[in-house]
Each structure stands twice: as C-alpha cells, then as structure tokens.
Design a protein around this motif. Structure first.
Motif, PDB file in Angstrom:
ATOM      1  N   PHE A 265       0.793  -1.272   0.364  1.00  0.00           N
ATOM      2  CA  PHE A 265      -0.106  -0.128  -0.051  1.00  0.00           C
ATOM      3  C   PHE A 265       0.789   1.164   0.107  1.00  0.00           C
ATOM      4  CE2 PHE A 265      -3.514  -2.825   1.631  1.00  0.00           C
ATOM      5  CZ  PHE A 265      -4.543  -2.291   0.782  1.00  0.00           C
ATOM      6  N   VAL A 266       0.671   2.222  -0.929  1.00  0.00           N
ATOM      7  CA  VAL A 266       1.339   3.563  -0.931  1.00  0.00           C
ATOM      8  C   VAL A 266       0.055   4.630  -1.001  1.00  0.00           C
ATOM      9  CG1 VAL A 266       3.063   2.582  -2.247  1.00  0.00           C
ATOM     10  CG2 VAL A 266       1.359   3.330  -3.542  1.00  0.00           C
ATOM     11  N   ALA A 267       0.673   5.811  -0.704  1.00  0.00           N
ATOM     12  CA  ALA A 267      -0.245   7.215  -0.758  1.00  0.00           C
ATOM     13  C   ALA A 267      -0.895   7.628  -1.867  1.00  0.00           C
ATOM     14  CB  ALA A 267       0.343   8.103   0.135  1.00  0.00           C
ATOM     15  N   THR A 268       0.054   7.408  -2.899  1.00  0.00           N
ATOM     16  CA  THR A 268      -0.350   8.122  -4.429  1.00  0.00           C
ATOM     17  C   THR A 268      -0.478   7.377  -5.510  1.00  0.00           C
ATOM     18  OG1 THR A 268       1.648   9.097  -4.419  1.00  0.00           O
ATOM     19  CG2 THR A 268       0.289  10.361  -3.186  1.00  0.00           C
ATOM     20  N   LYS A 269      -1.177   7.734  -6.575  1.00  0.00           N
ATOM     21  CA  LYS A 269      -1.149   7.140  -7.819  1.00  0.00           C
ATOM     22  C   LYS A 269       0.486   6.995  -8.283  1.00  0.00           C
ATOM     23  CE  LYS A 269      -2.047   9.504 -11.504  1.00  0.00           C
ATOM     24  NZ  LYS A 269      -0.763   9.339 -12.827  1.00  0.00           N
ATOM     25  N   VAL A 331       0.541  -8.168   3.626  1.00  0.00           N
ATOM     26  CA  VAL A 331       0.170  -7.103   3.457  1.00  0.00           C
ATOM     27  C   VAL A 331       1.554  -5.917   3.761  1.00  0.00           C
ATOM     28  CG1 VAL A 331      -1.329  -4.914   3.732  1.00  0.00           C
ATOM     29  CG2 VAL A 331      -2.404  -7.434   3.128  1.00  0.00           C
ATOM     30  N   LEU A 332       1.791  -5.131   3.083  1.00  0.00           N
ATOM     31  CA  LEU A 332       2.923  -4.249   3.504  1.00  0.00           C
ATOM     32  C   LEU A 332       2.594  -2.771   3.446  1.00  0.00           C
ATOM     33  CD1 LEU A 332       6.578  -4.751   3.330  1.00  0.00           C
ATOM     34  CD2 LEU A 332       5.742  -2.437   2.449  1.00  0.00           C
ATOM     35  N   ASN A 333       2.682  -2.036   4.457  1.00  0.00           N
ATOM     36  CA  ASN A 333       2.342  -0.738   4.179  1.00  0.00           C
ATOM     37  C   ASN A 333       3.587   0.170   4.310  1.00  0.00           C
ATOM     38  OD1 ASN A 333      -0.693  -0.524   5.146  1.00  0.00           O
ATOM     39  ND2 ASN A 333       0.046  -0.893   7.204  1.00  0.00           N
ATOM     40  N   TYR A 334       3.945   0.539   2.786  1.00  0.00           N
ATOM     41  CA  TYR A 334       5.186   1.280   2.237  1.00  0.00           C
ATOM     42  C   TYR A 334       5.044   2.797   2.848  1.00  0.00           C
ATOM     43  CZ  TYR A 334       8.571   3.127  -0.913  1.00  0.00           C
ATOM     44  OH  TYR A 334       9.751   3.587  -1.439  1.00  0.00           O
ATOM     45  N   ASP A 335       3.712   3.199   2.511  1.00  0.00           N
ATOM     46  CA  ASP A 335       3.179   4.530   3.296  1.00  0.00           C
ATOM     47  C   ASP A 335       2.165   4.241   4.293  1.00  0.00           C
ATOM     48  OD1 ASP A 335       4.786   6.314   1.626  1.00  0.00           O
ATOM     49  OD2 ASP A 335       3.359   5.974   0.043  1.00  0.00           O
ATOM     50  N   LEU A 336       2.236   4.586   5.480  1.00  0.00           N
ATOM     51  CA  LEU A 336       1.345   4.517   6.322  1.00  0.00           C
ATOM     52  C   LEU A 336      -0.054   5.242   5.648  1.00  0.00           C
ATOM     53  CD1 LEU A 336       2.953   5.244   9.783  1.00  0.00           C
ATOM     54  CD2 LEU A 336       2.498   2.997   8.493  1.00  0.00           C
ATOM     55  N   PRO A 337      -1.174   4.510   6.396  1.00  0.00           N
ATOM     56  CA  PRO A 337      -2.714   5.097   5.758  1.00  0.00           C
ATOM     57  C   PRO A 337      -2.938   6.303   6.629  1.00  0.00           C
ATOM     58  CG  PRO A 337      -2.860   3.405   7.385  1.00  0.00           C
ATOM     59  CD  PRO A 337      -1.538   3.195   7.121  1.00  0.00           C
ATOM     60  N   ARG A 338      -3.825   7.197   5.929  1.00  0.00           N
ATOM     61  CA  ARG A 338      -3.867   8.495   6.368  1.00  0.00           C
ATOM     62  C   ARG A 338      -4.636   8.474   7.767  1.00  0.00           C
ATOM     63  NH1 ARG A 338      -8.237  12.449   5.755  1.00  0.00           N
ATOM     64  NH2 ARG A 338      -7.746  14.232   6.366  1.00  0.00           N
ATOM     65  N   SER A 339      -5.590   7.402   8.089  1.00  0.00           N
ATOM     66  CA  SER A 339      -6.318   7.221   9.052  1.00  0.00           C
ATOM     67  C   SER A 339      -6.015   5.715   9.720  1.00  0.00           C
ATOM     68  CB  SER A 339      -7.765   7.365   8.830  1.00  0.00           C
ATOM     69  OG  SER A 339      -8.299   6.170   8.244  1.00  0.00           O
ATOM     70  N   ALA A 340      -6.401   5.932  11.059  1.00  0.00           N
ATOM     71  CA  ALA A 340      -6.197   4.452  11.775  1.00  0.00           C
ATOM     72  C   ALA A 340      -7.159   3.425  11.237  1.00  0.00           C
ATOM     73  CB  ALA A 340      -6.476   4.634  13.467  1.00  0.00           C
ATOM     74  N   VAL A 341      -8.204   3.974  10.945  1.00  0.00           N
ATOM     75  CA  VAL A 341      -9.624   3.083  10.557  1.00  0.00           C
ATOM     76  C   VAL A 341      -8.950   2.337   9.217  1.00  0.00           C
ATOM     77  CG1 VAL A 341     -11.682   3.360   9.450  1.00  0.00           C
ATOM     78  CG2 VAL A 341     -11.122   4.360  11.360  1.00  0.00           C
ATOM     79  N   ASP A 342      -8.211   3.163   8.311  1.00  0.00           N
ATOM     80  CA  ASP A 342      -7.810   2.462   6.930  1.00  0.00           C
ATOM     81  C   ASP A 342      -6.859   1.597   7.245  1.00  0.00           C
ATOM     82  OD1 ASP A 342      -9.500   3.929   5.286  1.00  0.00           O
ATOM     83  OD2 ASP A 342      -8.320   5.648   4.992  1.00  0.00           O
ATOM     84  N   TYR A 343      -6.062   1.807   8.459  1.00  0.00           N
ATOM     85  CA  TYR A 343      -5.223   0.660   8.749  1.00  0.00           C
ATOM     86  C   TYR A 343      -5.970  -0.703   8.923  1.00  0.00           C
ATOM     87  CZ  TYR A 343      -1.480  -1.957  11.685  1.00  0.00           C
ATOM     88  OH  TYR A 343      -1.003  -2.825  11.823  1.00  0.00           O
ATOM     89  N   ALA A 359       1.117  -8.453   8.314  1.00  0.00           N
ATOM     90  CA  ALA A 359       1.079  -7.320   8.131  1.00  0.00           C
ATOM     91  C   ALA A 359       2.028  -6.443   8.634  1.00  0.00           C
ATOM     92  CB  ALA A 359      -0.225  -6.629   8.750  1.00  0.00           C
ATOM     93  N   ILE A 360       2.932  -5.714   7.436  1.00  0.00           N
ATOM     94  CA  ILE A 360       4.451  -5.009   7.812  1.00  0.00           C
ATOM     95  C   ILE A 360       3.982  -3.544   7.619  1.00  0.00           C
ATOM     96  CG2 ILE A 360       6.690  -4.964   7.236  1.00  0.00           C
ATOM     97  CD1 ILE A 360       6.792  -7.779   6.608  1.00  0.00           C
ATOM     98  N   SER A 361       4.268  -2.881   8.400  1.00  0.00           N
ATOM     99  CA  SER A 361       4.285  -1.315   8.149  1.00  0.00           C
ATOM    100  C   SER A 361       5.979  -0.799   8.408  1.00  0.00           C
ATOM    101  CB  SER A 361       3.447  -0.607   9.448  1.00  0.00           C
ATOM    102  OG  SER A 361       2.247  -1.009   9.266  1.00  0.00           O
TER     103      SER A 361
END
Length: 433
Positions: A265-269, A331-343, A359-361
């Motif tokens: 998961f990343v933050a932008t296109k 699942v790997l969070n390359y960028d952290l999600p904007r909200s805790a809910v999205d996590y 799940a790796i962040s």
C-alpha cells in the motif's frame, strides 16, 4: 430518539444455519456454498433481518457480513411474488467497483438454489454505461451499486428505486469517507419512506452514527467484539527504516522471504506506478493498481495477481475495500494510511477465511508519531524491528502531540476534525452551512 436493541456477542456461540429461521431453499444454497456454521454476525443479523426490522451491524472485515444480509434478504424476496417486468426491491450501496462486483457475484451464487429466479445487477462507474443499461432491460430484483453510477442510470430512466423494500449500506463508513454524502442524500430522497434499512461496516465513526440516527427506526444494533476467537490470524510487524531506503528494503524482504504474493500500500498514484516500475526493472513481477485505471485494466491486473502471475501489487487505498484475494500471505504498508480506520481495512486483506497472514508497516522518523497514533487507536504495540544493512540513520523527533494532524505522505488523520470532515458530518446530519 433512536432506541437500540443490543446484540453484543461476547463469546462464541455454536449454532447451525437451520436454527436461524432460514427456508429449506436458502439452507440448500448455504450447503452448496460450503458454509458449515454461521459466524457471530450472521447469528445475530439473520433473524433480525427476517423479522423485517432495521439493523446496524459492526463487525470486522472477513466476518461474513455479505452473507449476513444476503441470505435473509433472498428469503424475503422468495416469500413475496415476483413481477414482470421485475421491480427493484433490494438495493445495496457500496463504495467501490470491486466491492460491487464481489458482492453481486456472492449474492448470485447464493441465489442459484432459490426456486424463484432472481436477477442481480452490479452497477459501477469506470466503464461504459450502455452495457449496464442493456442489462437493466426487463428490470432487476437486486442491484448492487456505487452511488454515482446508480444516479446516472436513474437519470437515464434505466432503473427506478421507487419500489425498493430493503436498503443496504455496505461499508457505510467508507461511503461517507469517500465523499458520497451528497449522492446518498439524493438516493434517499428517491426511495420509499417505508423500507428496511441495513447498515453493515467494520467501523462506525460519528458521521455514520449520525446518518443511522436519522434513518433507522428502532434498529437491532449488533456489535461483534474483536475477541481472539473471532479475530483473523494476522502477525503485525513494524520495521524502522529511513524513508529513502524503503524500496531497497522491500526488494530485500521479497528476496529473503520468497513470498508468493504481496499487496503493497502506498499513498499516491504516482508512488504506485514509480515503485512498481522500480521493482519491475529489478526483475520482480510487479504492477501498479489505482483508481485511475479503467475497469478493464483493473480486472486484468487483479486477475494476474490472483493467479500469481504477479508477485507484487502496489496499490493505493482503492484496494483496501472490496477486494477478496484468497490466501494472500502478506500486506505491507510502504506508506502509512492516513487514518487509523484505514489501517484496519488494509491489513484485513490478509488472514482471511481462517488463514494466517503478515502485516508489515515501514516506519520512518517522519512517520513514527503517526504509527504511535495507530497503535494507540487500536491498543496495539509493535516493537520496531531493524533489518541488518537497513538500520535507520535519521532519528525520530519526540512526539509531543499524537493527536495532531500531519502533512507528511501517509500521515494519519487525528482527532481534530478537518474542514472536509465537518462538511461530511453536516451532510450526514442533513444540515447546510
């Protein structure tokens, strides 16, 4: 004032589908789909829906929410005679194309054993409207739709929602978070006042509660606690790394662990395409996945990923909901999600259907405070791992206020409401500035 009936399942209940009031035809569909015992949310929701009342159900991702509303609604349709042309009686609103397709297909499979033939249509944007208009000729019994495309088809006189008897908001929090408040308001104004309303979601922020309070009449409120026996088996890890070395570390982890498939998961296109391209040039089968893809391109990329033709899918949060990938190990969070809910929704893509997952962040000095807030919101504590050769050089500054908004990529939305949040909540309450 809304009065709640509480169905709070605090311990596992062993029951059978036959004890929930389902008809022989629906029980046959259950058996053919391989369902053995109902999940907690199904145990509480199915009888409540069969009684015809409103329901507000909160249960984590992967808990069986779709079957919880689909099974009783299919039975209610069977109990009432169909008409020619078909009149739309069940409307399911969802936030994404993928969830519309997935939910419609799940309902079709459950409806196969029904004695009365039912037509289920999936309506979503990103593709030509003409085939969907053709599909709606002769009507439909059940429609699963994204709000914008549904309104487009209503304006084209391709579908009417004037006879809807049951409305389902699936992933209601995401519907509001993605800015569908205005569209939902327009749809509600076109629906019959007398109808059954069902809210299903993993989380219920204040905007959803406000909308529920305005719409629901004496609903059954179902809360399935995240008990150990109900929780997916997900190992959550946090790796400390400098922001500029994340791609190198990702490549190292892929080689070291030999994971078959990884959803990143990343933050932008731009980040999705940039990182996927870097991985591809390094000899790793990777592809980007984001909201600006055409529906055909999205379907093709997902099919390749599900078939293990791709090892890595680099996605924006468009993939956090509505995508069910069997046996996805990581699942790997390359960028952290904007909200805790999205996590919650991101990591919920792994550890599904009784399988385990990881799940790796990635946590850099710039995002350390953000991840602490995620931990705080989820009562979680992850030790910061360091990988040999990738130890961070930049130190994190002390976090004096974990609830502050952040402007960095992947930052988390804290408790302080933004202007957009306030507008969404006002829309949910039916207020205007």
């Amino acid at each position: 004032m809304v009065r709640w009936q509480h169905y709070k399942l605090s311990r596992p209940v062993v029951m059978s589908f036959s004890s929930l009031g389902l008809s022989p035809a629906i029980l046959q569909a259950v058996a053919e789909r391989g369902y053995v015992t109902p999940t907690p949310v199904q145990i509480a929701a199915i009888p409540a829906i069969l009684r015809g009342g409103d329901v507000l159900a909160a249960a984590q991702t992967g808990s069986g929410k779709t079957a919880a509303f689909a099974l009783p609604l299919l039975q209610l349709l069977q109990d009432s005679p169909g008409e020619k042309p078909r009149r739309l009686r069940v409307l399911v609103l969802v936030p994404t194309r993928e969830l519309a397709q997935q939910t419609a297909e799940a309902i079709r499979l459950l409806a196969q054993a029904a004695p009365q033939s039912l037509k289920i249509a999936a309506l979503f944007g990103g593709v030509s409207i003409n085939p969907q208009m053709m599909d709606l000729r002769g009507g439909a019994d059940i429609v699963v739709a994204t709000p914008g495309r549904l309104l487009d088809l209503i304006e084209h006189n391709a579908v009417s929602i004037a006879a809807v008897s049951s409305l389902v908001l699936d992933e209601a929090d995401r519907l509001l978070d993605m800015g569908f408040s205005d569209e939902i308001g327009r749809i509600l104004a076109l629906l019959p006042k007398q109808r059954q309303n069902l809210f299903f979601s993993a989380t219920f922020p204040s905007a959803v509660h406000a909308l529920a309070a305005r719409m629901l009449h004496e609903p059954a409120r179902i809360a399935v606690p995240a008990l150990a026996q109900n929780q997916p088996d997900i190992e959550q890890r946090a790796i400390a790394v400098d922001a500029g070395r994340r791609t190198q570390l990702l490549r190292h982890l892929l080689k070291q662990n030999n994971w078959g498939r990884v959803l990143v998961f990343v933050a932008t296109k731009y980040a999705a395409e940039h990182i996927a391209d870097k991985l591809h040039r390094a000899g790793i089968k990777a592809a980007a996945f984001h909201g600006e893809f055409s529906q055909g391109a999205r379907d093709e990329v997902l099919a390749d990923f599900k078939a293990s033709k791709l090892q890595v899918l680099v996605a924006t949060d468009v993939a956090a909901r509505g995508i069910d990938i069997a046996q996805l190990p990581v699942v790997l969070n390359y960028d952290l999600p904007r909200s805790a809910v999205d996590y919650t929704h991101r990591i919920g893509r792994t550890g599904r259907a009784g399988k385990s997952g990881i799940a790796i962040s990635f946590v850099s000095a710039e995002t350390e405070a953000h991840f602490r807030l995620i931990e705080k919101r989820h009562q979680l504590k992850c030790e910061r791992e360091q990988i040999a050769g990738f130890e961070p050089v930049v130190s994190a500054a002390p976090a004096n206020d974990l609830n502050a908004e952040s402007s960095s990529d992947g930052g988390i939305k804290g408790k302080r409401k933004s202007k957009k949040d306030k507008l969404r909540e006002a829309a949910a309450l039916g207020k205007t500035d």
